[in-house]
Design an enzyme around this catalytic site. Structure first.
Site, PDB file in Angstrom:
ATOM      1  N   GLU A   1      35.451  18.249  15.695  1.00  0.00           N
ATOM      2  CA  GLU A   1      35.744  17.328  14.998  1.00  0.00           C
ATOM      3  C   GLU A   1      34.840  16.323  14.609  1.00  0.00           C
ATOM      4  O   GLU A   1      34.983  15.798  13.723  1.00  0.00           O
ATOM      5  CB  GLU A   1      36.884  16.684  15.752  1.00  0.00           C
ATOM      6  CG  GLU A   1      38.135  17.479  15.725  1.00  0.00           C
ATOM      7  CD  GLU A   1      39.259  16.557  16.414  1.00  0.00           C
ATOM      8  OE1 GLU A   1      39.249  15.486  16.950  1.00  0.00           O
ATOM      9  OE2 GLU A   1      40.353  16.977  16.252  1.00  0.00           O
TER      10      GLU A   1
ATOM     11  N   HIS B   1      31.710  41.732  28.342  1.00  0.00           N
ATOM     12  CA  HIS B   1      32.556  43.197  27.855  1.00  0.00           C
ATOM     13  C   HIS B   1      33.560  42.904  26.674  1.00  0.00           C
ATOM     14  O   HIS B   1      34.444  43.574  26.580  1.00  0.00           O
ATOM     15  CB  HIS B   1      33.203  43.405  28.996  1.00  0.00           C
ATOM     16  CG  HIS B   1      32.602  43.763  30.207  1.00  0.00           C
ATOM     17  ND1 HIS B   1      32.322  45.089  30.657  1.00  0.00           N
ATOM     18  CD2 HIS B   1      31.749  43.198  30.901  1.00  0.00           C
ATOM     19  CE1 HIS B   1      31.436  45.098  31.639  1.00  0.00           C
ATOM     20  NE2 HIS B   1      31.311  44.035  31.952  1.00  0.00           N
TER      21      HIS B   1
ATOM     22  N   LYS C   1      49.176  17.786   8.452  1.00  0.00           N
ATOM     23  CA  LYS C   1      50.252  16.798   9.080  1.00  0.00           C
ATOM     24  C   LYS C   1      51.269  16.426   8.007  1.00  0.00           C
ATOM     25  O   LYS C   1      52.349  16.389   7.870  1.00  0.00           O
ATOM     26  CB  LYS C   1      49.616  15.526   9.807  1.00  0.00           C
ATOM     27  CG  LYS C   1      49.116  16.102  11.140  1.00  0.00           C
ATOM     28  CD  LYS C   1      48.672  14.772  11.973  1.00  0.00           C
ATOM     29  CE  LYS C   1      47.976  15.049  13.248  1.00  0.00           C
ATOM     30  NZ  LYS C   1      47.264  13.726  13.668  1.00  0.00           N
TER      31      LYS C   1
END
Lengths: 426, 426
Positions: free
Chosen positions: A278, A299, A414
């Site tokens: 951010e 792995h 948003k």
């Protein structure tokens, strides 16, 4: 205290040349003259924090620990990641502490939310709701649900004593609700952004409830504040690391892979991803932050790191002394061929996995590795580490010439979502 | 069944031009003529699997569910990620199923291992140890520890009835140990590599113990095998997706970000990272695989995706119908301003978050998005999804001209570690 080892960065960096930029940014930070300077409250926080509030936090936490079995932490982003990272890192994933921590309001998942509500029903739970405005969609929906359930279960008056709100000092929906219902409140300071807020009440209250020594954590941060206020790159591990990652970014690396070596540290990787992602990911710039937890992920992503597209460097956060340890037992049959490790502690093997991997990735994989090491994962050292990374992040973002403290891009989804949801305009 | 929507890929792909390469690779896969063709056992597995073994798995799972409270799954990499991904995705993170699942042997963390051992002590637990050779360091150390504890607690004979080994059919340390101690064993087929093994006993036994319908899962995979054997790109969603990701990789994108929309699906992202990372990440090639769980991570990596360095594309795995749901209640005071959502299910909000984000990232962020959607997250659909991604991965790796089935780079750190540990040469 904290060591930054750059011996495996695979580049030659002229620190003298960098020093001028670092001086400039250091001044911008400390004289609060850069973009976003309204959000530099975290810088002096280890000294300036409200001592009276910390006292209230400790009292409230004692009350929670005495009267409840579960604390529901209801927040998202910076109101979620720091507390969770610290609680898991210090207590571990199978803690035997008497207070269980449950997270809610960090997701819109109907399945997760419903399962958590069912899990809580009938149990003794307190709630810490964390939101600056009180209208963050995820958190406020979850809080409405869990608050209604609690009030239904134990009555409105008793529920009010079980709810703790961390929010703006003066204004906003949650502040109004808390005042009207008589919830105890803690302050989310207006000059500290979410991702820099872990050392405020946002992190401190859940941590104190979890039995973690928050005064030690603040003391660690205070130590960091002092040690990391040095201007010289070679004398300031935060700036040394910031300059290295900046250099690698400008010389062909586009992914920074944070590497942890124990599963209970995985959420520190998540906290780092928000902090750097951010802060730096704007104006089409920034290192893409990713994380792995080894040896598990050797792995999984190990193959890619060793031999895949050479786009990344690694930043290892290595904790020297484990919190707990266990000895590998001897076995008469030795069919698994492990007796050469018998009576050795498991930490010995984990350390060799770290060293062997470092060597493999650097020497054979040609992947630059930066190593940040701390002595142990307790409240003091983690307080130091949090402050360290915030200082690194401010320096890094300003070196990139972006504002370390805003997040304009988060608003876009948003606004779209509100439109699709039919949210009334205010 | 599964839908791949490429409308938001932001590129024009000439599928006719690609078809020739796809034809060639399709032939290589189905006639088993490419590098690594010894490891194509997964291709016909949904038809060829050992029906007798599945019967034994179901019987053993019933026995575990009747006699134990916890199953300890002891494995790493492909012997861990698939089972965990499926169990969490289908049961959720706060399942009320009577059998708890605990993971061990996927880490060398002394703290985690010791905490898990303390947690298990005195409880009724069975163990499923999963390792081809029986000498995988992480798994065999953990198994030695937990086996010794169990034998100490309930005696060697009773312990042998609580231990189930999934290993090579004929040879290896674990096979020898299992035979000598009389453990029930299941087979890790020699022609199926770890990351392609979730539909074998490796995944099926823990899943059956967890109460998941493994016959449905195999039926879903069988359906996928049939539907995804079509050569034509436009008629085969696996190839359509493989071609899109290949094109994006060749045209400037270096990170594929898998996007999930519920926390219980996070481990599917981890499974995908191993599948693609180990299959493609070699010869300095391959997309770096990363993952996010929204909307949580929109408050973390969302900023970077929206406005950061334009190096990634997103692959959303969207589940249309939630497993559970909850209605948002009405509130007379409405201080949180959420009454416009009252009586709506939470799934409605989560769906709008997905759609709003898709639009934000594609239209304003200029980030290509591929959407893979399935109807619901049950055993049948997840079986289909697993097979889908394995088929995609084989096609993708061969299109990149790398062997989809080996992982030579994973050995380097192991050899270094063994040296540092002082492992005797055999």
């Amino acid at each position: 205290m904290i060591k930054v080892n750059t011996n495996n960065n695979l580049v030659e960096i002229d620190y003298k040349k960098y020093q001028k930029d670092v001086d400039r940014v250091h001044k911008i930070i400390h004289e609060k003259k850069g973009p976003g300077n309204d959000y530099l409250g975290w810088l002096e926080w280890p000294i300036n924090y409200d001592k009276e509030e910390v006292k209230r936090i400790l009292e409230a936490a004692s009350y929670v620990r005495e009267n409840f079995d579960i604390l529901v932490v209801c927040g998202i982003g910076g109101s979620y990641l720091g507390a969770r990272a610290a609680i898991e890192a210090i207590r571990g994933l199978y803690s035997d502490d008497k207070l269980e921590i449950v997270y809610l309001g960090q997701t819109l998942s109907p399945t997760y939310t419903n399962q958590v509500l069912n899990y809580l029903r009938g149990k003794k739970y307190a709630i810490n709701v964390i939101s600056k405005s009180g209208t963050t969609t995820e958190t406020s929906i979850a809080f409405r649900l869990v608050k209604e359930m609690l009030e239904h279960e134990i009555g409105k008056e008793a529920a009010a004593k079980a709810i703790f709100a961390t929010t703006d000092k003066e204004k906003g929906a949650l502040k109004t609700l808390a005042s009207s219902n008589g919830y105890e409140t803690f302050v989310l300071p207006s000059d500290i952004g979410g991702r820099y807020s872990v050392l405020t009440a946002v992190g401190l209250f859940p941590l104190a409830c979890a039995g973690i020594n928050i005064k030690e954590m603040l003391a660690g941060a205070k130590k960091a504040k002092k040690q990391l206020s040095e201007k010289k790159i070679e004398k300031n591990p935060a700036y040394l690391y910031a300059v290295n990652r900046d250099y690698l970014y400008r010389h062909g690396k586009s992914v920074e892979l944070f590497v942890l070596y124990e599963p209970q540290f995985t959420q520190i990787g998540e906290w780092l991803k928000q902090l750097f992602g951010e802060s730096e990911g704007k104006e089409h710039k920034g290192l893409f932050p990713a994380s792995v937890t080894n040896s598990t992920d050797l792995h999984s992503l190990g193959q890619f790191i060793q031999e895949g597209t050479p786009l990344l460097f690694e930043t290892i956060i290595y904790v020297e002394e484990p919190t707990e340890d266990v000895l590998i037992p001897h076995d008469v049959d030795n069919l698994d061929e492990l007796n050469y490790l018998a009576t050795k502690p498991l930490s010995f093997v984990n350390e060799k996995a770290y060293l062997g991997t470092l060597d493999a990735h650097v020497k054979e994989g040609n992947v630059p590795n930066l190593v940040i090491s701390i002595e142990r994962m307790d409240a003091y050292h983690l307080g130091y580490l949090f402050y360290f990374f915030m200082k690194v992040c401010a320096m890094s973002a300003y070196l990139l010439d972006v504002n370390p403290f805003n997040q304009p891009g988060v608003e876009v989804y948003k606004q779209n979502m509100f439109k699709l949801l039919g949210k009334p305009r205010v």
